[in-house]
Design a protein around this motif. Structure first.
Motif, short mmCIF file in Angstrom:
data_model
loop_
_atom_site.label_atom_id
_atom_site.label_comp_id
_atom_site.label_asym_id
_atom_site.label_seq_id
_atom_site.Cartn_x
_atom_site.Cartn_y
_atom_site.Cartn_z
N PRO A 193 25.65 -32.39 7.34
CA PRO A 193 25.72 -33.42 6.29
C PRO A 193 24.40 -33.57 5.54
CG PRO A 193 25.74 -34.42 8.47
CD PRO A 193 25.92 -32.95 8.66
N GLY A 194 23.27 -33.26 6.21
CA GLY A 194 21.98 -33.32 5.51
C GLY A 194 21.89 -32.29 4.40
N LEU A 195 22.44 -31.08 4.64
CA LEU A 195 22.47 -30.07 3.59
C LEU A 195 23.35 -30.52 2.42
CD1 LEU A 195 22.68 -26.79 5.70
CD2 LEU A 195 20.72 -27.66 4.42
N GLY A 196 24.49 -31.15 2.74
CA GLY A 196 25.34 -31.66 1.68
C GLY A 196 24.63 -32.72 0.86
N MET A 197 23.90 -33.59 1.54
CA MET A 197 23.14 -34.62 0.84
C MET A 197 22.06 -33.98 -0.02
SD MET A 197 22.91 -37.92 0.64
CE MET A 197 21.74 -39.09 -0.04
N GLY A 198 21.39 -32.94 0.52
CA GLY A 198 20.37 -32.25 -0.25
C GLY A 198 20.94 -31.58 -1.49
N ALA A 199 22.16 -31.04 -1.37
CA ALA A 199 22.80 -30.41 -2.52
C ALA A 199 23.06 -31.44 -3.63
CB ALA A 199 24.10 -29.74 -2.10
N TYR A 200 23.50 -32.64 -3.23
CA TYR A 200 23.70 -33.70 -4.21
C TYR A 200 22.37 -34.05 -4.90
CZ TYR A 200 28.52 -35.31 -3.72
OH TYR A 200 29.89 -35.42 -3.78
N GLY A 201 21.32 -34.19 -4.11
CA GLY A 201 20.02 -34.55 -4.68
C GLY A 201 19.51 -33.49 -5.64
N LEU A 202 19.64 -32.21 -5.26
CA LEU A 202 19.19 -31.13 -6.14
C LEU A 202 20.02 -31.06 -7.41
CD1 LEU A 202 17.25 -28.81 -6.52
CD2 LEU A 202 18.79 -27.34 -5.21
N ALA A 203 21.32 -31.30 -7.29
CA ALA A 203 22.18 -31.30 -8.48
C ALA A 203 21.78 -32.41 -9.45
CB ALA A 203 23.64 -31.47 -8.06
N ILE A 204 21.45 -33.57 -8.92
CA ILE A 204 21.01 -34.67 -9.78
C ILE A 204 19.69 -34.32 -10.47
CG2 ILE A 204 20.22 -37.07 -9.76
CD1 ILE A 204 22.22 -37.56 -7.47
N LEU A 205 18.78 -33.70 -9.71
CA LEU A 205 17.50 -33.31 -10.29
C LEU A 205 17.69 -32.30 -11.43
CD1 LEU A 205 14.39 -33.27 -10.26
CD2 LEU A 205 14.53 -31.49 -8.49
N LEU A 206 18.56 -31.30 -11.22
CA LEU A 206 18.81 -30.30 -12.26
C LEU A 206 19.47 -30.94 -13.48
CD1 LEU A 206 20.06 -27.28 -10.11
CD2 LEU A 206 17.81 -27.62 -11.14
N THR A 207 20.32 -31.92 -13.26
CA THR A 207 20.96 -32.61 -14.39
C THR A 207 19.93 -33.37 -15.21
OG1 THR A 207 23.00 -32.83 -13.08
CG2 THR A 207 22.75 -34.25 -15.01
N VAL A 208 18.99 -34.02 -14.53
CA VAL A 208 17.93 -34.75 -15.23
C VAL A 208 17.07 -33.77 -16.04
CG1 VAL A 208 15.84 -36.12 -14.91
CG2 VAL A 208 17.91 -36.65 -13.60
N ILE A 209 16.75 -32.63 -15.43
CA ILE A 209 15.95 -31.62 -16.15
C ILE A 209 16.69 -31.14 -17.40
CG2 ILE A 209 15.02 -29.28 -16.00
CD1 ILE A 209 14.42 -29.80 -13.07
N ALA A 210 18.01 -30.91 -17.26
CA ALA A 210 18.80 -30.47 -18.42
C ALA A 210 18.80 -31.52 -19.51
CB ALA A 210 20.22 -30.16 -17.98
N ALA A 211 18.88 -32.81 -19.13
CA ALA A 211 18.90 -33.88 -20.12
C ALA A 211 17.56 -34.02 -20.83
CB ALA A 211 19.29 -35.20 -19.46
N ARG A 212 16.46 -33.84 -20.08
CA ARG A 212 15.13 -34.02 -20.67
C ARG A 212 14.69 -32.82 -21.51
NH1 ARG A 212 12.03 -38.19 -18.75
NH2 ARG A 212 10.13 -37.04 -19.31
N THR A 213 15.13 -31.64 -21.13
CA THR A 213 14.71 -30.44 -21.87
C THR A 213 15.72 -30.02 -22.93
OG1 THR A 213 15.71 -28.97 -20.22
CG2 THR A 213 13.41 -29.63 -19.87
N GLY A 214 16.94 -30.51 -22.83
CA GLY A 214 17.97 -30.12 -23.78
C GLY A 214 18.54 -28.74 -23.51
N ARG A 215 18.28 -28.18 -22.33
CA ARG A 215 18.79 -26.85 -21.98
C ARG A 215 20.02 -27.00 -21.09
NH1 ARG A 215 13.16 -23.62 -20.41
NH2 ARG A 215 12.17 -23.84 -22.48
N ALA A 216 21.15 -26.66 -21.65
CA ALA A 216 22.40 -26.82 -20.92
C ALA A 216 22.55 -25.83 -19.77
CB ALA A 216 23.58 -26.66 -21.88
N GLY A 217 21.71 -24.80 -19.73
CA GLY A 217 21.82 -23.82 -18.65
C GLY A 217 21.60 -24.41 -17.27
N TRP A 218 20.80 -25.50 -17.19
CA TRP A 218 20.57 -26.13 -15.89
C TRP A 218 21.82 -26.78 -15.35
CZ3 TRP A 218 16.36 -24.96 -13.35
CH2 TRP A 218 15.20 -24.62 -14.03
N LEU A 219 22.80 -27.04 -16.23
CA LEU A 219 23.99 -27.75 -15.77
C LEU A 219 24.91 -26.86 -14.93
CD1 LEU A 219 24.92 -29.76 -19.00
CD2 LEU A 219 23.77 -30.60 -16.93
#
Length: 334
Positions: free
Chosen positions: A191-217
């Motif tokens: 479950p810790g890996l699943g939680m980490g996957a959620y956290g990393l996905a949120i981080l990549l989404t924030v990066i995509a929103a701030r940089t305007g690069r949809a590839g991170w999504l």
């Protein structure tokens, strides 16, 4: 005969209870000796692991079947020797006192009257739920039962003791809270890996929103899908065990709370929050002078974290020594 059966079951429950307490003192987490043993990973030698699963199998048989448990070929002396041996191993003492269940071999019995047959050595269980087989020659009712020959298991470096010593040395003391954190999270890896996957996905989404690069999504979406799928499958398998509504583990995103629930149920909370407190103090103590030139405040926070960690390590070391002394005294009394 019935009184003897009751006494045997009592000896099994008492011995296995002492082993379970020793496992928890060593930092194991879980329900039952099987899970406690598995939570320690490769910390214990294979001989001790086999003995622990043997003790768990005998204990479960006695506890679940009660008065109907088949104990005709059960050797209480071997069982108690096994309990003493693993307790000494868990508490850091010499592991002599019982022979771990070996690979299936035949050992000639001690010379006996013609009616007695050769005794077979305890065979290693085919799986962890099976106890070593005992022949009538080692039955608790047999006066000719040969005692297992003591064997000294090779001593391994005690990592926990070394890290407790490191907690007394500034800078190296950071190894102690990291080890506490890993030890507390070991039973909750999945479950810790699943939680980490959620956290990393949120981080990549924030990066995509701030940089305007949809590839991170795209990787963010894959991580979210994988975390949701794990939570849904795990929750469905445990739907009769966990009192949670299906929405918590079936709904995408919302099953994040299910993963948090699973982590909280399998984590040693005292070690977990203690390690986070120590690491947080170290991080603040480094951050203040580097980013805000608050040298005095940073030194105070860093020193406070060091002192708290040193006290925790000393207390844990004292408890381990007391447990080892108690186990040695108990073994000496027997």
């Amino acid at each position: 005969m019935e009184q003897q059966r009751i006494e045997l079951i009592g000896r099994i429950i008492v011995g296995s209870g002492a082993v379970e307490s020793a496992l928890r003192r060593r930092g194991a987490t879980g329900a039952g000796i099987h899970e406690l043993t598995d939570s320690l990973g490769d910390v214990l030698p294979p001989e001790a692991v086999r003995l622990l699963h043997y003790i768990a199998a005998v204990r479960n048989k006695a506890a679940h079947e009660g008065a109907d448990a088949e104990l005709t070929d059960f050797d209480p002396e071997f069982f108690e020797d096994a309990c003493s041996a693993v307790i000494r191993e868990l508490d850091g003492g010499p592991a002599a006192g019982a022979v771990p269940p070996p690979a299936p071999t035949t050992v000639a019995a001690t010379p006996a009257p013609p009616a007695a047959t050769a005794a077979a050595a305890p065979a290693e269980p085919a799986d962890r739920g099976a106890a070593p087989a005992m022949t009538d020659a080692v039955s608790p009712l047999s006066s000719q039962a040969p005692s297992p020959a003591p064997e000294v298991a090779p001593r391994r470096p005690d990592l926990s003791r070394s890290l407790r010593r490191a907690a007394l040395i500034p800078v190296l003391h950071l190894l102690y809270p990291v080890w506490l954190l890993l030890r507390s999270l070991r039973p909750a890896i999945a479950p810790g890996l699943g939680m980490g996957a959620y956290g990393l996905a949120i981080l990549l989404t924030v990066i995509a929103a701030r940089t305007g690069r949809a590839g991170w999504l795209y990787p963010a979406g894959l991580l979210l899908a994988g975390a949701w799928l794990y939570g849904a499958v795990d929750g469905w398998r445990r739907r009769k065990l966990d009192p949670l509504p299906q929405l918590f583990y079936l709904a995408p995103g919302i099953n994040l709370f299910y993963l948090l629930y699973r982590i909280a149920g399998r984590t040693d909370k005292l070690q977990f929050f203690g390690s986070l407190t120590l690491l947080g103090a170290a991080a603040v103590g480094i951050y203040l002078p580097l980013c805000h030139e608050e040298y005095a405040a940073g030194a105070v926070v860093f020193a406070a974290g060091y002192l708290v960690g040193a006290v925790m390590a000393l207390l844990e070391d004292f408890q381990a020594r007391a447990a080892a002394a108690e186990a040695a005294e108990t073994a000496g009394t027997k």
